[in-house]
Write an enzyme that holds these catalytic residues in place. Structure first.
Site, mmCIF file in Angstrom:
data_model
loop_
_atom_site.group_PDB
_atom_site.id
_atom_site.type_symbol
_atom_site.label_atom_id
_atom_site.label_comp_id
_atom_site.label_asym_id
_atom_site.label_seq_id
_atom_site.Cartn_x
_atom_site.Cartn_y
_atom_site.Cartn_z
ATOM 1 N N TYR A 153 100.867 -11.123 -26.620
ATOM 2 C CA TYR A 153 100.176 -10.899 -27.882
ATOM 3 C C TYR A 153 98.707 -10.531 -27.646
ATOM 4 O O TYR A 153 98.205 -9.524 -28.164
ATOM 5 C CB TYR A 153 100.249 -12.125 -28.812
ATOM 6 C CG TYR A 153 99.211 -11.999 -29.887
ATOM 7 C CD1 TYR A 153 99.425 -11.148 -30.967
ATOM 8 C CD2 TYR A 153 97.963 -12.608 -29.753
ATOM 9 C CE1 TYR A 153 98.443 -10.928 -31.912
ATOM 10 C CE2 TYR A 153 96.970 -12.398 -30.684
ATOM 11 C CZ TYR A 153 97.212 -11.567 -31.760
ATOM 12 O OH TYR A 153 96.236 -11.334 -32.671
ATOM 13 N N GLU A 180 90.325 -13.616 -30.259
ATOM 14 C CA GLU A 180 91.778 -13.722 -30.176
ATOM 15 C C GLU A 180 92.235 -15.049 -29.595
ATOM 16 O O GLU A 180 93.195 -15.647 -30.070
ATOM 17 C CB GLU A 180 92.355 -12.560 -29.362
ATOM 18 C CG GLU A 180 92.272 -11.219 -30.069
ATOM 19 C CD GLU A 180 92.993 -11.218 -31.408
ATOM 20 O OE1 GLU A 180 93.918 -12.028 -31.610
ATOM 21 O OE2 GLU A 180 92.622 -10.405 -32.268
ATOM 22 N N ASP A 190 102.661 -11.492 -33.562
ATOM 23 C CA ASP A 190 102.247 -12.879 -33.779
ATOM 24 C C ASP A 190 103.090 -13.446 -34.925
ATOM 25 O O ASP A 190 104.042 -12.809 -35.383
ATOM 26 C CB ASP A 190 100.753 -12.947 -34.100
ATOM 27 C CG ASP A 190 100.461 -12.472 -35.501
ATOM 28 O OD1 ASP A 190 101.231 -11.647 -36.018
ATOM 29 O OD2 ASP A 190 99.471 -12.929 -36.098
#
Length: 356
Positions: free
Chosen positions: A116, A33, A134
């Site tokens: 996020y 991520e 996102d």
DNA sequence: AAGTCGGGGGA
DNA sequence: TCCCCAGACTT
């Protein structure tokens, strides 16, 4: 069947096979991520593979040096991501016994993990019901629900987070989040979205009103500055003079060359007369070779760069300057433009050696 | 709320 | 050229 269910169904058939989708290990998900923040999957994928091979666990990551992390991060950009990851990895090693947190509340406290990323890790690892928002999700929601609030305004961010929470499939938040993003990345693309094969187009406000090119709305703020860099190549037999970048400028923690920044830079202007240059190299400075101007474009800056090879040694050293063996140069994390220049330069030197 | 942090790829 | 990419942090 509602919007979210349709996307999940589409996802099961059309998803790309990506390595971080085969795990619920929070460390591995975190790795993917952070690497993927503001970065395309295709660009981040090789970095993910290299990082996981080098650091199979968060403790392995924590035990690395900042130089090692940044070297592996070289070329990916936004280097504070790598520096923040090291801080977080060390905290997890020292305060969490090496067990990477899995809850949103714990994750959001960590350096480099925002809303996020905390939602992504907690939903993918343990199916916590947190909706990710996102760039893909902004686009999908704005188009499908016809929302024209700017996605980068404070109001817009709140609105889209609320909308994402409402739409979230609480039975399978992990799959749902993956589906939203994959759909945005593969089908509901920024340009030329594939509305012709889209299964939710009949419910899509943007499709119905022919507004896909207008959505999402984004306030433009970017002001691009021009900067002028004069880099000095100083070689002392088998060593080269390098500079470690510190402070709050670009490329913090990486290595470049001794630098004099000027207010302008042209092909013909004289740099030998600059006071800073004279202070570094003395009044009798001799330029051995000047290279043509190069442009290097960053998000907020346009760099105009000239490299100059100088004879002799500096008479004054900055604290962040140091000599490194050319054989050891490959260990330093270099900005793209510096890497390109140095590899080209030394390749040329090698070729001329061979031809003599 | 606005500014800053890289580099690459598509149109 | 301009825009965007599995955003976050600082001022």
């Amino acid at each position: 069947m509602n919007f979210a269910n349709q996307l999940v169904q589409w996802y099961h058939v059309n998803k790309r096979d990506l390595p971080w989708r085969h795990t619920t290990n929070a460390y591995i998900i975190w790795l993917s991520e952070v690497i993927l923040q503001q970065t395309r999957v295709e660009q981040g994928l090789p970095y993910f593979n290299r990082f996981l091979a080098a650091y199979p666990t968060v403790t392995d990551f924590a035990n690395a040096s900042e130089d090692e992390i940044l070297k592996l991060w070289q070329g990916l950009g936004y280097y504070s991501r790598g520096r923040n990851m090291l801080k977080t990895a060390r905290l997890v090693r020292d305060e969490y016994k090496g067990n990477f947190p899995e809850s949103y509340q714990e994750l959001i406290k960590l350096k480099g993990i925002g809303e996020y990323t905390a939602a992504a890790i907690s939903s993918f690892a343990v199916n916590e019901a947190r909706a990710v928002v996102d760039g893909n999700v902004y686009r999908v929601l704005a188009r499908y629900f016809g929302v024209d609030e700017p996605i980068n305004s404070t109001k817009g961010k709140k609105l889209f987070q609320q909308l994402a929470d409402e739409v979230l499939d609480k039975e399978q938040p992990g799959i749902h989040n993956q589906a939203m993003m994959e759909f945005g990345a593969v089908l509901c693309k920024p340009k030329n979205p594939a509305c012709g094969i889209c299964m939710v187009r009949l419910g899509c406000e943007a499709f119905k009103t022919n507004a896909t090119t207008q959505l999402p709305v984004k306030l433009k703020t970017v002001k691009v500055k021009e900067r002028f860099f004069n880099y000095f190549l100083i070689i002392d037999s088998s060593r080269i003079l390098m500079n470690k970048r510190t402070g709050n400028d670009i490329w913090t923690g990486l290595y470049d060359l001794p630098l004099v920044e000027t207010s302008t830079l042209t092909e013909t202007n004289e740099i030998v007369t600059l006071p800073e240059v004279k202070a570094y190299f003395g009044p009798t400075l001799e330029i051995e070779e000047a290279f043509g101007l190069q442009k290097h474009v960053l998000t907020h800056q346009r760099l105009i760069i000239r490299f100059v090879k100088v004879k002799g040694k500096p008479v004054h050293f900055e604290p962040d300057w140091f000599y490194v063996d050319i054989e050891e140069l490959h260990k330093l994390a270099l900005p793209k433009i510096i890497f390109k220049f140095l590899t080209n330069f030394f390749k040329f030197e090698n070729n001329s050696l061979f031809s003599n």
